[in-house]
Design a protein around this motif. Structure first.
Motif, short mmCIF file in Angstrom:
data_model
loop_
_atom_site.label_atom_id
_atom_site.label_comp_id
_atom_site.label_asym_id
_atom_site.label_seq_id
_atom_site.Cartn_x
_atom_site.Cartn_y
_atom_site.Cartn_z
N VAL A 174 0.86 -1.13 0.11
CA VAL A 174 0.09 -0.01 0.21
C VAL A 174 0.76 1.37 0.09
CG1 VAL A 174 -2.10 -1.13 1.11
CG2 VAL A 174 -0.23 -0.01 2.49
N PRO A 175 0.44 2.31 -0.42
CA PRO A 175 1.20 3.48 -0.22
C PRO A 175 1.61 3.86 1.01
CG PRO A 175 -1.01 3.82 -1.34
CD PRO A 175 -1.12 2.52 -0.86
N CYS A 176 2.84 4.67 1.29
CA CYS A 176 3.15 5.18 2.44
C CYS A 176 3.10 6.63 2.47
CB CYS A 176 4.66 4.71 2.70
SG CYS A 176 5.44 5.35 4.32
N LEU A 177 2.60 7.31 3.41
CA LEU A 177 2.32 8.56 3.82
C LEU A 177 3.30 8.94 4.81
CD1 LEU A 177 0.25 11.02 3.08
CD2 LEU A 177 -0.92 10.53 5.11
N PRO A 178 4.34 9.93 4.19
CA PRO A 178 5.02 10.56 5.30
C PRO A 178 4.67 11.45 5.87
CG PRO A 178 6.27 10.47 2.81
CD PRO A 178 4.67 10.06 2.92
N VAL A 179 5.04 11.78 7.25
CA VAL A 179 4.57 12.92 8.00
C VAL A 179 5.44 13.50 8.58
CG1 VAL A 179 2.95 13.70 10.06
CG2 VAL A 179 2.22 11.61 8.32
N ALA A 180 5.67 14.96 8.58
CA ALA A 180 6.77 15.88 9.12
C ALA A 180 5.81 16.62 10.15
CB ALA A 180 7.09 16.63 8.09
N LEU A 181 6.64 17.13 11.30
CA LEU A 181 6.06 17.96 12.20
C LEU A 181 7.29 18.80 13.02
CD1 LEU A 181 6.68 15.70 14.73
CD2 LEU A 181 4.46 14.82 14.13
N ASN A 182 6.58 19.54 13.96
CA ASN A 182 7.74 20.52 14.60
C ASN A 182 7.14 20.40 16.30
OD1 ASN A 182 5.58 22.02 14.88
ND2 ASN A 182 6.60 23.80 14.23
N SER A 183 6.48 19.27 16.69
CA SER A 183 5.84 19.23 18.04
C SER A 183 6.78 19.48 19.13
CB SER A 183 4.80 17.99 18.25
OG SER A 183 5.68 16.88 17.79
N GLY A 184 8.17 19.11 18.74
CA GLY A 184 9.09 18.92 19.88
C GLY A 184 9.32 20.29 20.29
N LEU A 185 9.16 21.51 19.64
CA LEU A 185 9.17 22.91 19.90
C LEU A 185 8.33 23.21 21.06
CD1 LEU A 185 9.70 24.49 16.52
CD2 LEU A 185 11.49 23.78 18.20
N VAL A 232 10.61 23.29 11.80
CA VAL A 232 11.30 23.56 13.16
C VAL A 232 11.73 25.02 12.83
CG1 VAL A 232 13.15 23.27 14.52
CG2 VAL A 232 11.65 21.20 13.82
N ALA A 233 12.37 25.41 11.71
CA ALA A 233 12.74 26.68 11.70
C ALA A 233 11.66 27.53 11.58
CB ALA A 233 13.74 26.74 10.12
N GLU A 234 10.53 27.02 10.97
CA GLU A 234 9.49 28.20 11.00
C GLU A 234 8.90 28.33 12.22
OE1 GLU A 234 4.86 28.24 9.08
OE2 GLU A 234 6.36 27.03 8.20
N GLY A 235 8.75 27.23 12.87
CA GLY A 235 8.45 27.38 14.45
C GLY A 235 9.10 28.35 15.20
N ARG A 236 10.49 28.30 15.08
CA ARG A 236 11.34 28.95 15.84
C ARG A 236 11.25 30.23 15.28
NH1 ARG A 236 16.39 24.51 15.90
NH2 ARG A 236 16.00 23.65 18.12
N ALA A 237 11.18 30.60 14.13
CA ALA A 237 11.11 32.13 13.86
C ALA A 237 10.04 32.78 14.21
CB ALA A 237 11.30 32.06 12.29
N ASN A 238 8.92 32.02 14.31
CA ASN A 238 7.51 32.72 14.63
C ASN A 238 7.42 32.31 16.09
OD1 ASN A 238 7.13 33.32 11.93
ND2 ASN A 238 6.08 31.51 11.54
N ALA A 239 8.28 32.06 16.97
CA ALA A 239 8.19 31.76 18.32
C ALA A 239 7.45 32.86 19.07
CB ALA A 239 9.36 31.38 18.95
N ILE A 240 6.48 32.79 20.06
CA ILE A 240 5.88 33.88 20.80
C ILE A 240 6.12 33.97 22.20
CG2 ILE A 240 3.92 34.15 19.11
CD1 ILE A 240 2.36 32.44 20.93
N GLY A 241 7.02 33.18 22.62
CA GLY A 241 7.50 33.12 23.81
C GLY A 241 8.94 32.14 24.09
N PRO A 242 9.10 31.81 25.42
CA PRO A 242 10.37 31.09 25.62
C PRO A 242 10.38 29.90 24.89
CG PRO A 242 9.09 30.87 27.65
CD PRO A 242 8.29 32.11 26.50
N GLN A 243 11.57 29.26 24.34
CA GLN A 243 11.56 28.14 23.69
C GLN A 243 12.47 27.07 24.69
OE1 GLN A 243 10.85 27.64 20.08
NE2 GLN A 243 9.58 29.11 21.33
#
Length: 251
Positions: A174-185, A232-243
């Motif tokens: 069957v097809p494989c659907l890759p999933v990317a995320l940045n939840s660790g931030l 992850v880079a997008e999340g860090r660039a748009n961070a609105i508080g402590p990381q």
């Protein structure tokens, strides 16, 4: 932020308790009833993330999810994706550690929902059982969710993809659907602290079945890692508080 993290964690575990008791009748119903109950809990946690921690959930690439049975291979940075991905699929089934199936309440729901346990120390026999259980889930038209790295990884850790996802890809057809995320931030591992921001999950174009295993693994890892690094880079660039502080334990 410390007080908000403490409040969120208290409410998170309270929601686990309340939903476990509230939805116990679903354990005597169909598998779909249990999955819908779990999805209801996942929406509650997302609500708590938003109201207590100021976290938004953004999903991209829903148009890339094909209908029918599917292998879903997701990046794994936090606890969020262990329930958050349930909200985007019709009949999902997680590949999960066997030990989790033994937990009271949590394990009951996982068993009734047909989740697939795997003994990570079981060697070849465990992989054969995994493939057998996965073929059964695919025959029912389900979407199998697997974390190719096996466990949560720090945001900036080098990739460590295991052979299990390649085995399933080669056997399921069957097809494989890759999933990317940045939840660790937002929800880093090994700490009770949570951080404001946006969890972005992105469903990438599916990989068709039938590729040689080595080619599949290279394509999967390159696609997930490149897209996750961008999120992850997008999340860090748009961070609105402590990381979160850098997690160097496994880097």
């Amino acid at each position: 932020m410390l007080l908000r993290s403490l409040a969120f964690n208290f409410l998170f575990y309270l929601s686990v308790l309340v939903h476990s008791v509230l939805y116990m009748p679903s354990l005597a119903m169909s598998r779909q009833a249990v999955i819908r109950a779990t999805q209801s809990w996942a929406r509650t946690v997302d609500f708590l993330l938003h109201t207590v921690m100021g976290v938004r959930i953004e999903c991209r690439g829903l148009e890339n999810i094909p209908p029918g049975p599917l292998l879903v291979a997701s990046k794994h940075q936090s606890a969020w994706e262990t329930f958050g991905l349930l909200l985007f699929l019709t009949d999902p089934v997680f590949v999960m550690k066997r030990e989790l199936m033994r937990l009271p309440f949590y394990g009951w729901y996982c068993r009734r929902a047909g989740m697939i346990p795997v003994d990570r120390a079981g060697g070849g026999a465990a992989l054969r059982r995994l493939a057998e259980d996965a073929r059964g889930a695919i025959a029912l038209g389900r979407q199998i969710i697997i974390f190719p790295e096996g466990t949560r990884r720090p945001v900036d850790a080098a990739p460590d993809y295991k052979p299990g996802v390649g085995l399933l890809y080669g056997q399921l057809g069957v097809p494989c659907l890759p999933v990317a995320l940045n939840s660790g931030l937002v929800w880093p591992r090994r700490t009770f602290r949570r951080y404001p921001g946006t969890i972005i999950v992105e469903f990438l174009p599916p990989i068709p079945p039938g590729l040689p295993r080595a080619e599949f693994m290279a394509r999967l890892q390159e696609g997930i890692e490149r897209a996750s690094a961008a999120l992850v880079a997008e999340g860090r660039a748009n961070a609105i508080g402590p990381q979160p502080a850098a997690d160097t334990a496994s880097v």
